[in-house]
Design a protein around this motif. Sequence first.
Motif, mmCIF file in Angstrom:
data_model
loop_
_atom_site.group_PDB
_atom_site.id
_atom_site.type_symbol
_atom_site.label_atom_id
_atom_site.label_comp_id
_atom_site.label_asym_id
_atom_site.label_seq_id
_atom_site.Cartn_x
_atom_site.Cartn_y
_atom_site.Cartn_z
ATOM 1 N N SER A 194 33.463 12.484 37.992
ATOM 2 C CA SER A 194 32.715 11.266 37.674
ATOM 3 C C SER A 194 33.076 10.856 36.254
ATOM 4 N N LEU A 195 32.872 9.596 35.935
ATOM 5 C CA LEU A 195 33.218 9.137 34.589
ATOM 6 C C LEU A 195 32.267 9.719 33.546
ATOM 7 N N ILE A 196 30.995 9.837 33.887
ATOM 8 C CA ILE A 196 30.056 10.486 32.977
ATOM 9 C C ILE A 196 30.472 11.933 32.763
ATOM 10 N N GLY B 20 38.707 10.775 37.284
ATOM 11 C CA GLY B 20 38.487 10.074 38.543
ATOM 12 C C GLY B 20 37.062 10.184 39.025
ATOM 13 N N ILE B 21 36.830 9.588 40.181
ATOM 14 C CA ILE B 21 35.501 9.526 40.774
ATOM 15 C C ILE B 21 35.574 10.131 42.171
ATOM 16 N N HIS B 22 34.930 11.249 42.360
ATOM 17 C CA HIS B 22 34.918 11.939 43.654
ATOM 18 C C HIS B 22 34.216 11.065 44.684
ATOM 19 N N PRO B 23 34.678 11.075 45.937
ATOM 20 C CA PRO B 23 34.044 10.216 46.949
ATOM 21 C C PRO B 23 32.568 10.523 47.192
ATOM 22 N N LEU B 24 32.104 11.697 46.798
ATOM 23 C CA LEU B 24 30.687 12.021 46.961
ATOM 24 C C LEU B 24 29.863 11.645 45.728
ATOM 25 N N ASN B 25 30.525 11.051 44.720
ATOM 26 C CA ASN B 25 29.820 10.664 43.498
ATOM 27 C C ASN B 25 29.803 9.159 43.276
ATOM 28 N N HIS C 252 27.362 5.913 37.963
ATOM 29 C CA HIS C 252 27.997 4.791 37.264
ATOM 30 C C HIS C 252 29.512 4.905 37.320
ATOM 31 N N HIS C 253 30.167 3.822 37.691
ATOM 32 C CA HIS C 253 31.618 3.790 37.581
ATOM 33 C C HIS C 253 32.091 2.355 37.376
ATOM 34 N N ASP C 254 33.043 2.240 36.486
ATOM 35 C CA ASP C 254 33.629 0.958 36.150
ATOM 36 C C ASP C 254 35.140 1.153 36.138
ATOM 37 N N PHE C 255 35.862 0.355 36.896
ATOM 38 C CA PHE C 255 37.297 0.576 37.044
ATOM 39 C C PHE C 255 38.072 0.300 35.753
ATOM 40 N N ASN C 256 37.568 -0.589 34.920
ATOM 41 C CA ASN C 256 38.208 -0.800 33.627
ATOM 42 C C ASN C 256 38.065 0.438 32.749
ATOM 43 N N GLU C 257 36.899 1.057 32.810
ATOM 44 C CA GLU C 257 36.678 2.289 32.060
ATOM 45 C C GLU C 257 37.550 3.409 32.619
ATOM 46 N N LEU D 4 45.038 10.871 38.150
ATOM 47 C CA LEU D 4 43.835 10.201 38.635
ATOM 48 C C LEU D 4 43.169 11.094 39.678
ATOM 49 N N GLY D 5 41.857 11.201 39.600
ATOM 50 C CA GLY D 5 41.158 11.967 40.615
ATOM 51 C C GLY D 5 40.283 13.064 40.052
ATOM 52 N N GLU D 6 39.478 13.763 40.900
ATOM 53 C CA GLU D 6 39.892 13.702 42.275
ATOM 54 C C GLU D 6 39.215 12.548 42.976
ATOM 55 N N THR D 7 39.935 11.961 43.893
ATOM 56 C CA THR D 7 39.468 10.812 44.639
ATOM 57 C C THR D 7 39.834 11.016 46.097
ATOM 58 N N GLY D 8 39.418 10.108 46.946
ATOM 59 C CA GLY D 8 39.791 10.235 48.355
ATOM 60 C C GLY D 8 38.663 9.848 49.278
ATOM 61 N N LEU D 9 38.636 10.510 50.430
ATOM 62 C CA LEU D 9 37.647 10.203 51.462
ATOM 63 C C LEU D 9 36.979 11.476 51.944
#
Length: 258
Positions: free
Chosen positions: A43-45, A65-70, A74-79, A92-97
């Motif tokens: 998560s970004l935080i 990155g932002i985990h799909p369960l998080n 708060h998340h902002d793509f510019n950040e 980048l990550g972890e990310t996914g589905l």
Amino acid sequence: MFLVDSHCHLDSLNYKILHRDVEDVADKARKNGVNLMLSICTSLIGFYTMTAMVGCRDDVLFSCGIHPLNLDKHHDFNELRYLAARNDVVALGETGLDYYYQHNNKIQQQAVFREHIHIGRALNKPVIVHMRNAREDALFILREEQIYECGGVLHCFTEDCATAKALLNLGLYISFSGIITFRNAGALHKVARYVPLDRLLLETDSPYLAPVPHRGKENQPAYVRNIAEYMATLKGVSLTKLAEITTANFGSLFHVDV
């Protein structure tokens, strides 16, 4: 010998009882030949707290990155793009589905996953992919978003050979965790033998999924050594050779000198 833990969560280890601090974790890792760790953000935080806790170290790199369960945090793509551009962030990550734990927000998961790949391509940094019960959608997005332009890795692989082949055809690396050492992991052994050595990574995903003989305990980067020993046997190569190849793979994927 030089081993790399390509996926660990240093901010989630037990520093109250098991470890004094990150240096203590790193010292235990070094004694097992594990000299570099990639600490994964979910998560970004969490990125801010993780990097503040770890500090600037030669033996730790970061992802962002932002985990799909998080996705409720708060998340902002510019950040995300700003943080991912840092020199100490290599992926980048972890990310996914993840449709196993959450399936009522598939559209949101897919959109956030796509954005990570967009940023990865823009920054020329690879994407660390989490995929659970979402094989078809994940592969479709990886193809459509041209993941091969920035590269990536499917972490903690537990899928079959057909999935491995599809990922390899997209240019991705495949990372195996302590699950490979479990008694009931026969099907995964077949996949591990199938994946070429030059596309293989090792990870703990600590504090989760401790390998045998530590199963049931908190995992830590030092235990990459146990995973590497088991994988070397499966692949029919020496531990030294496996360490050399997987370390080189890590360097190639994440654009770092190791």
